[in-house]
Each structure stands twice: as structure tokens, then as C-alpha cells.
Design a protein around this motif. Structure first.
Motif, mmCIF file in Angstrom:
data_model
loop_
_atom_site.group_PDB
_atom_site.id
_atom_site.type_symbol
_atom_site.label_atom_id
_atom_site.label_comp_id
_atom_site.label_asym_id
_atom_site.label_seq_id
_atom_site.Cartn_x
_atom_site.Cartn_y
_atom_site.Cartn_z
ATOM 1 N N LYS A 39 47.868 3.276 65.761
ATOM 2 C CA LYS A 39 48.388 1.948 66.123
ATOM 3 C C LYS A 39 47.324 1.163 66.887
ATOM 4 O O LYS A 39 46.317 1.735 67.312
ATOM 5 C CB LYS A 39 49.628 2.102 67.002
ATOM 6 C CG LYS A 39 50.744 2.897 66.364
ATOM 7 C CD LYS A 39 51.876 3.171 67.326
ATOM 8 C CE LYS A 39 51.492 4.118 68.413
ATOM 9 N NZ LYS A 39 52.525 4.403 69.392
ATOM 10 N N ALA A 72 47.126 9.618 51.701
ATOM 11 C CA ALA A 72 48.425 9.277 51.112
ATOM 12 C C ALA A 72 48.566 7.773 50.883
ATOM 13 O O ALA A 72 49.526 7.326 50.260
ATOM 14 C CB ALA A 72 49.539 9.756 52.044
ATOM 15 N N PHE A 73 47.618 7.007 51.396
ATOM 16 C CA PHE A 73 47.674 5.546 51.262
ATOM 17 C C PHE A 73 47.660 5.183 49.775
ATOM 18 O O PHE A 73 46.774 5.634 49.036
ATOM 19 C CB PHE A 73 46.462 4.934 51.966
ATOM 20 C CG PHE A 73 46.517 3.443 52.092
ATOM 21 C CD1 PHE A 73 47.461 2.844 52.889
ATOM 22 C CD2 PHE A 73 45.614 2.642 51.402
ATOM 23 C CE1 PHE A 73 47.499 1.454 53.015
ATOM 24 C CE2 PHE A 73 45.646 1.269 51.522
ATOM 25 C CZ PHE A 73 46.600 0.670 52.330
ATOM 26 N N LYS A 131 47.693 -0.392 47.129
ATOM 27 C CA LYS A 131 47.397 -1.208 48.313
ATOM 28 C C LYS A 131 45.920 -1.113 48.704
ATOM 29 O O LYS A 131 45.447 -1.855 49.564
ATOM 30 C CB LYS A 131 48.252 -0.731 49.492
ATOM 31 C CG LYS A 131 49.737 -0.906 49.274
ATOM 32 C CD LYS A 131 50.521 -0.366 50.461
ATOM 33 C CE LYS A 131 51.991 -0.295 50.199
ATOM 34 N NZ LYS A 131 52.677 -1.590 50.175
ATOM 35 N N GLY A 188 52.460 -1.457 68.194
ATOM 36 C CA GLY A 188 51.822 -1.910 66.966
ATOM 37 C C GLY A 188 52.118 -0.915 65.861
ATOM 38 O O GLY A 188 52.377 0.261 66.107
ATOM 39 N N GLU A 189 52.110 -1.438 64.645
ATOM 40 C CA GLU A 189 52.403 -0.573 63.495
ATOM 41 C C GLU A 189 51.139 0.161 63.071
ATOM 42 O O GLU A 189 50.065 -0.427 63.058
ATOM 43 C CB GLU A 189 52.923 -1.451 62.356
ATOM 44 C CG GLU A 189 53.387 -0.655 61.171
ATOM 45 C CD GLU A 189 54.062 -1.549 60.135
ATOM 46 O OE1 GLU A 189 53.554 -1.653 59.012
ATOM 47 O OE2 GLU A 189 55.101 -2.131 60.489
ATOM 48 N N PRO A 190 51.263 1.433 62.750
ATOM 49 C CA PRO A 190 50.064 2.107 62.242
ATOM 50 C C PRO A 190 49.685 1.519 60.889
ATOM 51 O O PRO A 190 50.564 1.168 60.108
ATOM 52 C CB PRO A 190 50.520 3.564 62.091
ATOM 53 C CG PRO A 190 51.997 3.509 61.992
ATOM 54 C CD PRO A 190 52.444 2.294 62.750
ATOM 55 N N ASP A 224 50.425 7.376 65.959
ATOM 56 C CA ASP A 224 51.869 7.321 65.762
ATOM 57 C C ASP A 224 52.340 8.723 65.390
ATOM 58 O O ASP A 224 51.891 9.290 64.388
ATOM 59 C CB ASP A 224 52.176 6.326 64.631
ATOM 60 C CG ASP A 224 53.634 6.350 64.236
ATOM 61 O OD1 ASP A 224 54.489 6.298 65.130
ATOM 62 O OD2 ASP A 224 53.917 6.441 63.018
ATOM 63 N N GLN A 225 53.221 9.278 66.205
ATOM 64 C CA GLN A 225 53.604 10.678 66.004
ATOM 65 C C GLN A 225 54.375 10.896 64.709
ATOM 66 O O GLN A 225 54.316 11.973 64.130
ATOM 67 C CB GLN A 225 54.420 11.175 67.208
ATOM 68 C CG GLN A 225 53.588 11.345 68.469
ATOM 69 C CD GLN A 225 52.276 12.082 68.214
ATOM 70 O OE1 GLN A 225 52.266 13.180 67.666
ATOM 71 N NE2 GLN A 225 51.161 11.458 68.578
ATOM 72 N N GLY A 226 55.083 9.858 64.280
ATOM 73 C CA GLY A 226 55.857 10.015 63.056
ATOM 74 C C GLY A 226 54.998 10.148 61.820
ATOM 75 O O GLY A 226 55.115 11.093 61.056
ATOM 76 N N SER A 227 54.087 9.198 61.644
ATOM 77 C CA SER A 227 53.339 9.129 60.393
ATOM 78 C C SER A 227 51.957 9.736 60.481
ATOM 79 O O SER A 227 51.353 10.073 59.475
ATOM 80 C CB SER A 227 53.201 7.661 59.979
ATOM 81 O OG SER A 227 52.453 6.965 60.968
ATOM 82 N N PHE A 263 46.992 10.819 56.292
ATOM 83 C CA PHE A 263 47.561 9.468 56.220
ATOM 84 C C PHE A 263 46.702 8.613 55.292
ATOM 85 O O PHE A 263 47.220 7.903 54.425
ATOM 86 C CB PHE A 263 47.594 8.880 57.630
ATOM 87 C CG PHE A 263 48.201 7.504 57.737
ATOM 88 C CD1 PHE A 263 49.514 7.336 58.152
ATOM 89 C CD2 PHE A 263 47.454 6.364 57.464
ATOM 90 C CE1 PHE A 263 50.070 6.063 58.287
ATOM 91 C CE2 PHE A 263 47.992 5.089 57.586
ATOM 92 C CZ PHE A 263 49.316 4.938 57.994
ATOM 93 N N ARG A 320 45.780 14.948 60.556
ATOM 94 C CA ARG A 320 46.949 14.136 60.198
ATOM 95 C C ARG A 320 46.511 12.732 59.813
ATOM 96 O O ARG A 320 47.060 12.130 58.896
ATOM 97 C CB ARG A 320 47.928 14.049 61.370
ATOM 98 C CG ARG A 320 48.694 15.325 61.622
ATOM 99 C CD ARG A 320 49.840 15.061 62.572
ATOM 100 N NE ARG A 320 50.887 14.284 61.934
ATOM 101 C CZ ARG A 320 51.816 13.595 62.587
ATOM 102 N NH1 ARG A 320 51.802 13.573 63.914
ATOM 103 N NH2 ARG A 320 52.733 12.915 61.942
#
Lengths: 651, 341
Positions: free
Chosen positions: B219, B259-260, B264, B225-227, B212-215, B256, B252
Motif C-alpha cells: 500500500k 498473479a497480476f 491489466k 491506500g489500496e495495494p 497488505d496482509q490480505g493480498s 502478487f 508474497r
């Protein structure tokens, strides 16, 4: 709907039982005993269709079931033949279907009954069916019916008689097929095709010429399995336009022959050397029967005087992948220089099917063709060619003429090819050749050149391409600060807006909410320390993509981007801005723009403001952008131009 | 080379008479120390897996649905601590498990997954992984033969985009299944089975297309699908295995994962699956990342162990949960080639 209870099912048994029995018997037909022949799909449907009131549906079912010889249909079909309330034509077709499926020496009682009926339609059915009885048991009935008072019955009976007797039927046929009315010719043709001796075929050819009902003729001829009829069908094809529906009908009739017989007839046809024969043969090869040997015959029969349509048809046939086009490469290359653009284009397409041909070598001159269609076809063919064939490091000079072509479409195709087949080695020569377009006012051309250059640029080349178009390309970025769906943090003044200090770090928070999904109530934002970092635009269209530059996840976020640049003098220029989702912009501390795009879930939300008049001072100037993102794409872009929309380079 | 190093280590251990595989030469490998609690947890877990009646007569572990997968994971759990097929305390059980997997391949022309099982290619990938690791430890020629055929199944099933999915045919693709095959191919390649570089390169391309280029997360498929954490852990791990550790996209992905939020961390979906890949990603990412990561996840896993029998519950049963927990905890052992940098 609620499912039926056991009690309800028991109650319904009297009504559902007969239906169930039918369904079960049909299922049984589908899954019959091991070793039984596999029923063609649709059998069950056609068996049911026999009971339809609509005669068209019934006739269709009879045809299908008889063609596929479904024995389970015999009983129902026999019932139809005996049903006196049924129309005669259907009963007649039912008898024909019955005899076809039965495929035995037994003459059904119905056939005898129909043969002596006063109804000519039933007699015609009997006449046709008599020929389907195995052995020669149908001879008597068919011979008797050749003397019927109705001509169509006679000729049907003659066809059956000919089917049984072969060449021995000629004396009778000779007599019966003389001086026929035109509408009866197709019926007579079937008999002559079945007899198949020299005299019968001569008569057949004569009759064929004098008939205008081609459809019926083809149908009659296709019922014969005599290979000697093939030349007649081919001759018919020669005299039929490709736009005529009968053309496809003949092709379909030809497809019933085996390849060996068809190949032999096609060779004979090609060797006549007639232009129309070559055309037809080429079409048949293309549509029906790909045989490289026939391709060789075609090629050797082709002459310089062949009509363009024939040449075209032959090229299409030879260029097909199944015809080993590599063996015809020389032929295609020769026609790259043909006078007709369509033939040149065809040659290019055929060459693109040749696995061993190096298209970059072969099309070097063709891509510069004066005819734009030819040039574009050549470029498109190169797009499909193996990348390893592209000239390494010299692609730009190879494409020089088309890259600077005055034709927009050619230029665009050339840019695409450069982007596709080029690599970093081609970047500097391409920039030298096309760089001017980057600073031009033709937006379409500028963007196409930039995209092509972007595809082959080394990592550090992207920003250069963007900068030459007037995009602000070098930035310092800081993020992320927590935002929300209402952009509250975007509206508020945050610490970096009070003064820029690239050495400073800032406490910030973020939430783990992806793709716009709101965090849960009570979930605490997570703290982290952030600082400024250098960044360059990462797309040749000037976009500064925030996602790759900032820590994840990038949703519900705010970031800042600062760019310092020098102006040689005080000057009035124009600034165009856009971004996803929202931005505020300050120039030298003065706010000059604020735009917020309405939020759309999982979609681009682009805010923009074009041509903002700005005053640059001599020396250092600073642009500060505050950018906000809820989710999905996140980017900002700034472009500085003069009054003529020409980019101004600032350092 | 890695394989030789590992084999050499094992041989050295044996030569020194230290045949107690639960007591390897070093419990702190580079950056992270195996605490006594972790070592005890692993040992108890292995005892649970080896207890009477746990392994079936055919050499498999687990329920009826995913036995190939559970057997493969269990076999790796034993190897993780340095146990060698055919030798010592668990040698017999491990050999039986290997035979079970080899026989599956024989029955199905090299395919090790369960036919008509949605997770068939997962099973196949895991079995290739386990057999590759086993081939490094036990030079049973039957393993190599089964492996060669099984790898061929994977090579033939790669689709045009470079990925894999449920069945051993080149149809569609998803990230999760693709990662499993990359891990399997990487391990097989380490074990000496030829894997074309083009296959790996295409697979890496597919994985990259799922980012996913944003986050920067990954996916489920290139199209959507959501990353999430599990997919990103898998994506990052597979890119590292494709030799792309320094790629911006990989970095990246690591960012990610880092940063999780910890809140969670404990309850992430597909807990074992996610953390199996995440811990390896962090190990491969470097000392600092692993040092920060490993204590958090090991504490979490030890805390989840059933104290009475030493097992862990998992989405697909106790064998699945226990073996994956051991594999997560045991990264610092580095006996498995997959845990090499």
C-alpha cells in the motif's frame, strides 16, 4: 458565490475604497520597511480592537500595544485620551499606554490636563504616567500629585516619584506609607520596591505580612525590577499553597528576572534549610529554571527529617531530564527503599531518566514490591529501558515473581514485558513456567500468556502455543476458488467437498479485485491450477490466516482447510468456531455448522458459533472447513474443549 | 565485489578493442536473450536522447519541472548499454550530465532535488542512483564528494518509522519515496559510500509495514491506500535490495506480481515506474520468473516505441518515457550494478 466581474468591482469602488485603504495600510504595517522591527503577531488585530465599543476589548488592546511598544498605535491612543465621551478609566489607561510607547522626555499635553482634572480617575492616570516620562521631567507632576486629596492618587504619584528618584524618595515614602488602610498596601508596596533601600524593604516586608490581597501585592512587586524584591516574592511563595492561583502568579512574576539573579536568590533560599523553602525552591526549579548546580544545593540541604512533600518535590526537580539526573542516581536508588510507596514510584521514574543506569539491575527487587503500584511502575520503567540491558536467556527467572503474581494487573504488565524484552531463547523457560495457564479456564490469563509467548516464540513455537490452548493448529489448505459478493460459490457444493484427496489438483479461477472493488463487467476470471498444502496456525490465538497461505489476491475467494486428528477414545466434546467472513464445517463428513457474517466494506466481518456439541470417535477424526472471503481480513479458527471449557489436546 | 566485476568487464571490453558499447560481450545474460528487435529499440532510443538539441546547455535533459530526475534516468540509460562517461560516442554528453547533477548538489548543500518540488526527494534518490552507477564507471573524485554529501542528506531525512517523503526532512513517510531512497542507498553502498545497516534495516521495516496482509500487495503508506501493482513492484524490489529476498513477505509480494492479470499488464497505472521495478524484482526473484516475465514486458515496451523518432512517451515527457523504457528493456545487459544479483 460567483466571482465579481470587473464591472461589478468598478461599481463597488466608492464603498470598498476606504476599507481597502485601511486594509492596505494595515498590510503595510505588517510588511514595513526592511530593517524595521518585527511586529508581534496580532498587532493588526489589536490596532483594530482600539476602535471597539466594548471597554474590556479596548483595555486589552491598550495593554498589548503598550507592552509591545507599537508606535503605530500612538495616534489612535491619543485620540482615546482626548475623547471626553469615553469613560475615565479607559482614558486614564490610554494615557499610561501612550507614555509607555512614547518612551521619551516629552510630557504630553494630556498628562498635564489630566493632572489638574477634577476627575480623580484621570488624576490617578496622570500620577501613574508621570513615572513613565524619561529623565526627571515627571518629578514635578508626581510630587504635586502626592499631595492630592485622594489617597490612591497620592500613592500612585508616590510610585512614580520613587521610580524617578529611587532611594531619595524614602523620606517621603516613609511618611506616606505609615498606618495605611489594607486596600492601599499594594499601591504603597510598589513605591517601596522601587526605592529598594534597607528601610524601604523592611517596611515592605511588614506591609506584605499585613495584606490579604496577595494578587495586587504580587502585581505591584512584579512591576519593580529591583532584585532585592525577589526574597519578598519567594517568601510570599513559601506562604502560598500550590493549589492557590497566586502560586502560579508569583512564579510568573519570578520568571521576569534573569537566571543569574534568580539562581542566586534561590541558593539563599535553599541555604535557609527551611522545609518550606526547599519545597518552594524545588518547585521553582521544576517549573521555571532547571539548573543542575541548584540541584546539588537542594540535595545537600535535604535532611532525613524533611517532610514527604518536600522530598517528593526535590525528587521531581532532580529527576527532570534537564537536571542531569545521572548525577543523582545514588539518591534515587536510596529512595527505592523508602517506606512511602509514592516516593518509591517517584524514584523509579527518576531512575528511568538516568541514561547510564541499568534499570534491570537496579529494579530487580523493586519489581517484587508488596505494593502493586510500585511493582507496576517498575515493570513499566523496564518497558522503556534499553533492550540490550535485559538479561539474555534468564528473563523468565528474573520476572518469575511477577509472571505468577496473584495480582492480575501485575501479571498482565509482566506478560507484556516478557513479550517486549524477551526473545526466542526465553521461549522454552517461559512455556515451562506459564504453560499451565494455556490449558486453564481463566480466559483472560490464557490469552495474555499466549500473547506474551507468541511475541518471543520461534517460528515453530506459535502453533505449539495455540495447540496447548485447544486450538486446531495443523491444517491442510486449498484455495482459492472464485466467490462473489453474494457468496454464491460458498452456497454451492464445490469439488473438494465431494471427497478429499490431498494429491489432487483443481482448476480454479480468480479475479483481480482488491479491497472489495468489483471487477469490471465482462472481465474474464483468470485461470490457475491449485493444490493442497500444509499449514499451521500463524497466531497464538489460534487463527489460521488465509492471506499468507494462499495465492493472491485473496478477495472474492473460497478456500478449504482440513485437519485430521486422533482421539484416544469415543468422547463428547465442544467445538467453538469463528472466522472472517463465512464458514461451513463438517466433522467426519457430517455438516455441523454454517455461519455467514454480514458484509461490511473494509471492515472485519466475523461469523462465530460457540460450544457446538460434537462426538469424537476413537482414532482418526477429520474436520473440514469451507471458508469464504470477500475482502479485508480472512481467517478461520477452531477450538475443542471439554464441558468445563478446558482445552483438550488432540493429535 | 560486484563493482569490481563490472569495471573489470568494461575494462576487458575496452582492452579487446571492442569499444562499440552497443555491442556488449553477451546479449543473453543467464536467462533472457536480448532479441535483435530489443537491441534496435534501445539503440534508437539512445539516439533519440542524444540527438542535437535534446540535451540542454547545462547538461540536463527534460522539462522544467523534473530535470534532475530525467537527467539521472537518461544518464543511466546510456550507462546501461555500457557507455562510459568521457569516452566514445556519448561520453561527452554523459560527462555534462554528471556535472549538471554535481552542480545541483553544490548549490543546495548536498541536496540534489529541486527545492519546492513535490518530487524533490524522488529526484534526489534518482540522482544518487545515477551518480553511484557513474562512480563505478568513471572514477571522477567530484562524483564521490557529491555522493557522500547526498547520501548524508538521505540518512538525515529518514523518519522515525524508517521511511522518507517529499522533503529532505525526517517528517512523514510513504512507500514510493522510501523505495526510491532504499534503491539510492543500496547503489551508493555498492559504490563504496558508507551506509549504516541500521538505516537499511529500519527502511525495510517501514516497507514491510506497508504490506497488505490480505493480498500480499503493498500500500501507499503503512496506514492505508489500496495495494496495487506499481507499489508492490517497488516494495518487493526494495526488500530484495535490503537483503530480504527470502523473506515470506517478499515472496508474497512476488506472488502478487505474478498473479497480476495480463489484461491489466499493459495499461497499469504509472506504467514505466511500475514496470521498472517489476522487471528488476522478477530478475532478482530468479531465472524462471524472469524468463517468464521479460519477454512479455519487452514485447510490450518495444510495441510502444514511436517508430519515427525512437522515443517513448511517458507520464513526465519523452526523456522520462524513453530512458525508463531503455532501462526496462536493458536489464539483461547487467552493466549497471543495480542489475546485478
Amino acid at each position: 458565490m460567483n466571482p465579481l466581474s470587473t464591472f461589478q468591482i468598478i461599481q463597488k469602488i466608492p464603498t470598498v475604497l476606504p476599507q481597502a485603504a485601511t486594509i492596505l495600510s494595515l498590510i503595510f504595517l505588517q510588511f514595513s520597511a526592511p530593517g524595521a522591527p518585527v511586529r508581534p503577531s496580532g498587532t493588526i488585530g489589536y490596532l483594530q480592537q482600539l476602535n471597539e465599543e466594548d471597554w474590556i476589548l479596548k483595555a486589552e488592546a491598550l495593554h498589548y500595544l503598550s507592552e509591545n511598544k507599537v508606535p503605530e498605535a500612538l495616534e489612535s491612543i491619543l485620540k482615546i485620551t482626548k475623547d471626553e465621551k469615553e469613560r475615565s478609566w479607559i482614558r486614564s489607561r490610554a494615557l499610561v499606554a501612550y507614555c509607555k510607547i512614547q518612551n521619551s522626555q516629552d510630557i504630553p499635553q494630556t498628562l498635564s490636563t489630566f493632572a489638574s482634572s477634577s476627575d480623580p480617575v484621570l488624576r490617578e492616570g496622570a500620577a501613574e504616567s508621570a513615572g513613565l516620562i524619561n529623565g526627571n521631567k515627571g518629578v514635578d507632576i508626581s510630587l504635586k500629585l502626592t499631595a492630592d486629596k485622594i489617597k490612591s492618587v497620592q500613592l500612585r504619584a508616590l510610585a512614580s516619584y520613587s521610580r524617578i528618584m529611587g532611594e531619595k524618595a524614602w523620606p517621603l515614602a516613609q511618611e506616606m506609607t505609615e498606618s495605611l488602610a489594607e486596600e492601599l498596601i499594594p499601591l504603597a508596596v510598589e513605591s517601596l520596591a522601587l526605592i529598594g533601600n534597607q528601610e524601604a524593604l523592611e517596611r515592605l516586608k511588614e506591609l506584605t505580612k499585613s495584606s490579604t490581597n496577595k494578587r495586587a501585592l504580587i502585581e505591584s512587586l512584579s512591576r519593580s525590577t529591583n532584585p532585592k524584591v525577589l526574597p519578598v516574592l519567594l517568601n510570599l511563595l513559601e506562604n502560598t499553597s500550590t493549589d492557590d492561583a497566586n502560586f502560579a502568579y508569583v512564579i510568573s512574576a519570578l520568571s521576569k528576572n534573569n537566571n543569574e539573579i534568580l539562581s542566586s536568590s534561590l541558593k539563599d533560599l535553599i541555604r535557609t534549610g527551611r522545609d518550606s523553602a526547599l519545597f518552594v525552591a524545588a518547585r521553582i526549579i521544576t517549573i521555571l529554571f532547571q539548573d543542575p548546580d541548584l540541584g546539588k544545593e537542594l540535595l545537600s540541604a535535604l535532611t532525613t527529617t524533611s517532610a514527604p512533600e518536600t522530598l517528593e518535590a526535590v525528587m521531581i526537580a532532580l529527576g527532570s531530564k534537564e537536571m542531569n539526573p545521572d548525577s543523582n542516581t545514588e539518591f534515587f536508588i536510596t529512595h527505592l527503599k523508602n517506606e512511602t510507596p509514592e516516593i518509591k514510584i517517584l524514584s523509579i521514574r527518576c531512575l528511568s531518566h538516568c541514561k547510564e543506569a541499568n534499570l534491570y539491575t537496579l529494579l530487580k527487587e523493586t519489581i517484587k514490591d508488596d505494593e502493586s503500584g510500585v511493582s507496576i511502575a517498575a515493570i513499566n520503567a523496564l518497558m522503556e529501558a534499553p533492550l540490550e540491558d535485559a538479561p539474555t536467556g534468564t528473563l523468565v527467572s528474573y520476572l518469575e515473581d511477577v509472571l505468577v503474581s496473584t495480582d492480575n494487573v501485575i501479571r498482565k504488565a509482566a506478560f507484556e514485558l516478557l513479550g517486549h524484552a524477551g526473545n526466542a531463547d526465553d521461549f522454552e523457560p517461559a512455556l515451562a513456567m506459564l504453560g499451565e495457564a494455556l490449558s486453564g479456564t481463566d480466559t483472560v490469563r490464557r490469552e495474555a500468556v499466549a500473547e506474551a509467548l507468541g511475541s518471543i516464540a520461534p517460528d515453530n513455537g506459535i502453533a505449539n502455543v495455540a495447540r496447548r490452548q485447544g486450538y486446531v493448529s495443523n491444517w491442510m489448505v486449498l484455495g482459492t476458488f472464485l466467490n462473489d459478493k453474494e457468496h454464491k460459490a460458498f452456497a454451492n457444493e464445490l469439488e473438494p467437498e465431494k471427497g478429499i484427496d490431498f494429491e489432487k489438483t483443481y482448476p480454479s479461477t480468480y479475479v483481480w479485485a482488491l479491497q472489495g472493488n468489483q471487477r469490471r463487467d465482462g472481465e474474464k476470471p483468470i485461470e490457475r491450477e491449485i493444490g493442497w498444502s500444509e499449514a499451521s496456525v500463524n497466531k497464538t490465538n489460534g487463527m489460521l490466516m488465509m492471506g499468507p497461505l494462499l495465492p493472491p489476491p485473496g478477495t472474492f475467494s473460497i478456500a478449504y482447510a482440513v485437519s485430521d486428528f486422533n482421539s484416544e477414545k469415543d468422547q463428547d466434546l465442544f467445538l467453538s468456531l469463528d472466522g472472517d467472513d463465512a464458514f461451513k464445517v463438517w466433522l467426519n463428513g457430517e455438516k455441523i455448522s454454517e455461519q455467514v457474517a454480514p458484509y461490511l466494506h473494509r471492515q472485519s466481518c466475523i461469523a462465530s458459533q460457540g460450544n457446538i456439541k460434537i462426538k469424537l470417535k476413537k482414532g482418526k477424526n477429520r474436520i473440514l472447513v469451507k471458508s469464504a472471503n470477500i475482502e479485508h481480513e480472512w481467517w478461520v479458527r477452531a477450538r475443542i474443549t471439554d464441558a468445563n471449557n478446558k482445552p483438550v489436546e488432540l493429535f | 565485489m560486484k563493482l569490481i566485476t563490472i569495471t573489470f568487464t568494461i575494462i576487458s571490453v575496452l582492452a579487446l578493442g571492442n569499444i562499440n558499447a552497443q555491442d556488449p560481450p553477451s546479449q543473453s545474460v543467464g536467462v533472457a536473450r536480448l532479441t535483435p528487435e530489443v537491441r534496435t529499440a534501445i539503440t534508437k532510443g539512445l539516439e533519440y536522447l542524444s540527438k542535437e538539441g535534446s540535451q540542454r546547455a547545462d547538461g540536463s535533459w527534460g522539462g522544467d519541472q523534473n530535470r534532475v530526475a530525467e537527467t539521472s534516468l537518461t544518464l543511466m540509460a546510456f550507462m546501461l548499454q555500457g557507455h562510459v562517461p568521457g569516452r566514445g560516442q556519448y561520453g561527452r554528453k554523459m560527462e555534462n550530465a554528471i556535472e549538471f547533477l554535481i552542480n545541483k548538489g553544490k548549490e543546495r548543500r548536498g541536496y540534489l532535488g529541486t527545492p519546492r518540488n513535490h518530487a524533490g526527494m524522488y529526484e534526489h534518490g534518482l540522482a544518487v542512483l545515477a551518480l553511484s552507477e557513474a562512480w563505478g564507471q568513471s572514477k571522477n573524485p567530484r562524483i564521490k564528494s557529491a555522493l557522500t554529501r547526498a547520501v548524508d542528506v538521505i540518512l538525515r531525512a529518514q523518519n522515525k518509522e524508517g521511511g522518507w517523503r517529499y522533503s529532505p526532512e525526517p517528517r512523514d513517510a510513504d512507500l514510493s519515496m522510501t523505495v526510491m531512497q532504499i534503491v539510492a542507498l543500496n547503489s551508493a553502498s555498492e559504490a563504496g559510500i558508507a551506509v549504516p545497516q541500521t538505516t537499511i534495516d529500519k527502511a525495510a521495516e517501514y516497507v514491510l509495514s506497508c504490506q497488505d496482509q490480505g493480498s500480499g500487495g503493498f500500500k501507499y503508506t503503512a496506514g492505508g491506500g489500496e495495494p496495487n501493482f506499481a507499489r508492490t513492484a517497488a516494495g518487493v524490489m526494495s526488500l530484495i535490495m535490503c537483503g530480504q529476498r527470502d523473506l515470506k513477505a517478499t515472496q508474497r509480494g512476488i506472488a502478487f506480481l505474478k498473479a497480476f492479470p495480463e489484461s491489466k499488464f499493459k495499461s497499469t497505472n504509472h506504467f514505466h515506474y511500475a514496470h521498472y521495478y517489476a522487471v528488476q524484482s522478477m530478475y532478482q526473484s530468479g531465472d524462471a520468473d524472469f524468463r517468464a516475465w521479460y519477454p512479455k514486458i519487452s514485447t510490450e515496451i518495444v510495441g510502444k516505441q514511436n517508430k519515427n523518432d525512437g522515443s517513448w512517451s511517458g507520464s513526465y515527457g519523452q526523456a522520462y518515457g524513453t530512458s525508463l523504457s531503455i532501462l526496462i528493456l536493458g536489464v539483461p545487459y547487467r552493466y549497471l550494478p543495480i542489475y546485478q544479483r
